[in-house]
Write a protein that holds these residues in place. Sequence first.
Motif, PDB file in Angstrom:
ATOM      1  N   ASN A 190       0.706  -1.145  -0.537  1.00  0.00           N
ATOM      2  CA  ASN A 190      -0.123   0.392  -0.117  1.00  0.00           C
ATOM      3  C   ASN A 190       0.993   0.775  -0.047  1.00  0.00           C
ATOM      4  N   ALA A 191       2.191   1.226   0.267  1.00  0.00           N
ATOM      5  CA  ALA A 191       3.084   2.182   1.031  1.00  0.00           C
ATOM      6  C   ALA A 191       4.249   2.072   0.654  1.00  0.00           C
ATOM      7  N   LEU A 192       5.300   2.812   0.809  1.00  0.00           N
ATOM      8  CA  LEU A 192       6.523   2.480   0.655  1.00  0.00           C
ATOM      9  C   LEU A 192       7.160   3.556   1.979  1.00  0.00           C
ATOM     10  N   ILE A 193       8.141   2.938   2.756  1.00  0.00           N
ATOM     11  CA  ILE A 193       9.033   3.576   3.137  1.00  0.00           C
ATOM     12  C   ILE A 193      10.393   3.942   2.991  1.00  0.00           C
ATOM     13  N   ASN A 194      11.341   4.619   3.566  1.00  0.00           N
ATOM     14  CA  ASN A 194      12.690   5.288   2.620  1.00  0.00           C
ATOM     15  C   ASN A 194      13.130   5.795   3.965  1.00  0.00           C
ATOM     16  N   ILE A 195      14.225   5.196   4.323  1.00  0.00           N
ATOM     17  CA  ILE A 195      15.072   5.888   5.155  1.00  0.00           C
ATOM     18  C   ILE A 195      15.994   6.568   5.030  1.00  0.00           C
ATOM     19  N   PRO A 196      15.644   7.756   5.197  1.00  0.00           N
ATOM     20  CA  PRO A 196      16.560   9.117   4.789  1.00  0.00           C
ATOM     21  C   PRO A 196      18.423   8.791   5.472  1.00  0.00           C
ATOM     22  N   LEU A 197      19.561   9.253   4.612  1.00  0.00           N
ATOM     23  CA  LEU A 197      20.713   8.487   5.702  1.00  0.00           C
ATOM     24  C   LEU A 197      21.198   9.192   4.263  1.00  0.00           C
ATOM     25  N   ASN A 198      23.010   9.437   4.683  1.00  0.00           N
ATOM     26  CA  ASN A 198      23.232  10.213   3.671  1.00  0.00           C
ATOM     27  C   ASN A 198      23.461   9.775   2.450  1.00  0.00           C
ATOM     28  N   PRO A 199      23.301  10.582   1.375  1.00  0.00           N
ATOM     29  CA  PRO A 199      22.868  10.146  -0.219  1.00  0.00           C
ATOM     30  C   PRO A 199      24.819   9.823  -0.804  1.00  0.00           C
ATOM     31  N   ALA A 200      25.632  10.179  -0.072  1.00  0.00           N
ATOM     32  CA  ALA A 200      27.080  10.097  -0.746  1.00  0.00           C
ATOM     33  C   ALA A 200      27.269   8.513   0.097  1.00  0.00           C
ATOM     34  N   PHE A 201      26.638   7.690   1.037  1.00  0.00           N
ATOM     35  CA  PHE A 201      26.966   6.687   1.948  1.00  0.00           C
ATOM     36  C   PHE A 201      24.794   5.859   2.411  1.00  0.00           C
ATOM     37  N   SER A 202      24.450   5.585   1.658  1.00  0.00           N
ATOM     38  CA  SER A 202      23.020   4.938   2.140  1.00  0.00           C
ATOM     39  C   SER A 202      22.919   3.522   2.418  1.00  0.00           C
ATOM     40  N   SER A 203      24.149   3.491   1.579  1.00  0.00           N
ATOM     41  CA  SER A 203      23.842   1.153   2.364  1.00  0.00           C
ATOM     42  C   SER A 203      23.927   0.340   3.889  1.00  0.00           C
ATOM     43  N   LEU A 204      22.635   0.190   3.916  1.00  0.00           N
ATOM     44  CA  LEU A 204      22.610  -0.391   5.229  1.00  0.00           C
ATOM     45  C   LEU A 204      22.350  -2.352   4.945  1.00  0.00           C
ATOM     46  N   ASN A 205      22.138  -2.546   6.495  1.00  0.00           N
ATOM     47  CA  ASN A 205      22.618  -4.189   5.871  1.00  0.00           C
ATOM     48  C   ASN A 205      21.305  -4.298   6.373  1.00  0.00           C
TER      49      ASN A 205
END
Lengths: 262, 262
Positions: free
Chosen positions: B141-156
């Motif tokens: 139904n909806a998306l979640i986007n986690i705001p993070l440092n755009p230059a290094f946004s890869s989370l495990n």
Amino acid sequence: MAGTNRSKEFQGQGPVIILVRPQLGMNIGMCARAMLNCGLVEMRLVAPRDPWPNEDAFSASSGAVEVLDKARLFSNLEEALADLHFVYATTARDRHMTKPIFIPEAAMNEAKGRLQQGKKVGVMFGPERSGLENDDLSLANALINIPLNPAFSSLNLAQAVLLVGYEWFKGQDDTPASRLEMGDGRPASREEVLNFYAHLERELDACGFLRLADKRPGMVRNIRNIFNRAELTEQEVRTLHGIITELVTKRKRDLGPAKNSL
Amino acid sequence: MAGTNRSKEFQGQGPVIILVRPQLGMNIGMCARAMLNCGLVEMRLVAPRDPWPNEDAFSASSGAVEVLDKARLFSNLEEALADLHFVYATTARDRHMTKPIFIPEAAMNEAKGRLQQGKKVGVMFGPERSGLENDDLSLANALINIPLNPAFSSLNLAQAVLLVGYEWFKGQDDTPASRLEMGDGRPASREEVLNFYAHLERELDACGFLRLADKRPGMVRNIRNIFNRAELTEQEVRTLHGIITELVTKRKRDLGPAKNSL
């Protein structure tokens, strides 16, 4: 996973992260990754157990090498804190000390104010197993405690750094709390949406779906609400017009040429 | 690390966490740990790459076995979502879809409202490397986007679960944003503090520190402000009285018996 791809470069200069007597190089690397995720770049290491620089740290950092390359090594905590103006210490347990204690969000909001005044702020994290000692805490101005499920509150070091760092990042970030992502489309104007409602209701009258005059106003409102909630794009309105037209054409075809004038 | 030790048991029934095609058992275990940290206990696994149950998951869970024991296995996403009423999908990239998109905090606040209405809510997380496919997203139904440092946004994966789960937990938690942890003491009353100021200022008058009459009011205010900011406990006030008394006695001793009457 789940990062953002906005192109603006992160600007704010955040708090220094001080890892006190960290045990595993791998954890130092994971902390560096969590820091850089949150735009934090200044790491200090106080008496790490393993030799520094440490290969495990670099391989666990997932590329956050700029943090590790610049990390400063200290043999004691007093030296590591010497140039800072305000220091938070993270702690899991009640220490029977009289100190201000913050949840991470409140601490990082407060830190933002200090940093904007030109003060240098640090956040200390203790060793993996034992956390900070009371003597370490005596060097801090305030405590940070992360509220978690009291029945299962043990976080690893990098997760604690991530939660504090993320609250810092959120305080700098201007991503709206919620929005309708529009893809490549533009939002439909109310006029375009109302034209669709008129088309739909005309056809629903024609096919007899709205034949009960006393029910018609309520039914129309309910149907409109479905589409009002969807906050349609202009392209979606055109798609819906097309769906109605095709469904009607199919019905007319099924009814045969004799009834085409219905 | 940095958890809380409040004794009240966590009560709220939170969103279901759905791991879609997770690759490593270890990551499933770390997700279970992050979930339980945040009071989330209902995990669903859709077509995990490694066989399930998985030893690596249990050993990486740091004891969050109740989550793994109860985790439900599904071969496809439609079945995993069947009994849910509202589903969020976490995604790192812009997908050119028209969908509501939330930061985790806003999503979990919204989820709380739905859960209070008795709806079942889920949050989907994609595979470690690639994230969710567009077909997976079409079920949300909806998306979640986690705001993070755009230059290094890869989370495990587990970090993404932790950040979403923590926002859920915060919405349930009543820990004050900040407070003065009192240890075993009780706060000093203003009367006790003012008595200390009187003692201190009397001795500062006696020793001549406040001898400049035109400066005295400002100096007194500044000295009081130091202690006002400290928000003293009753025990600390007694300690400060003792410090003043001892310093004065030492001075009198040093001055010798002849000047004791000063």
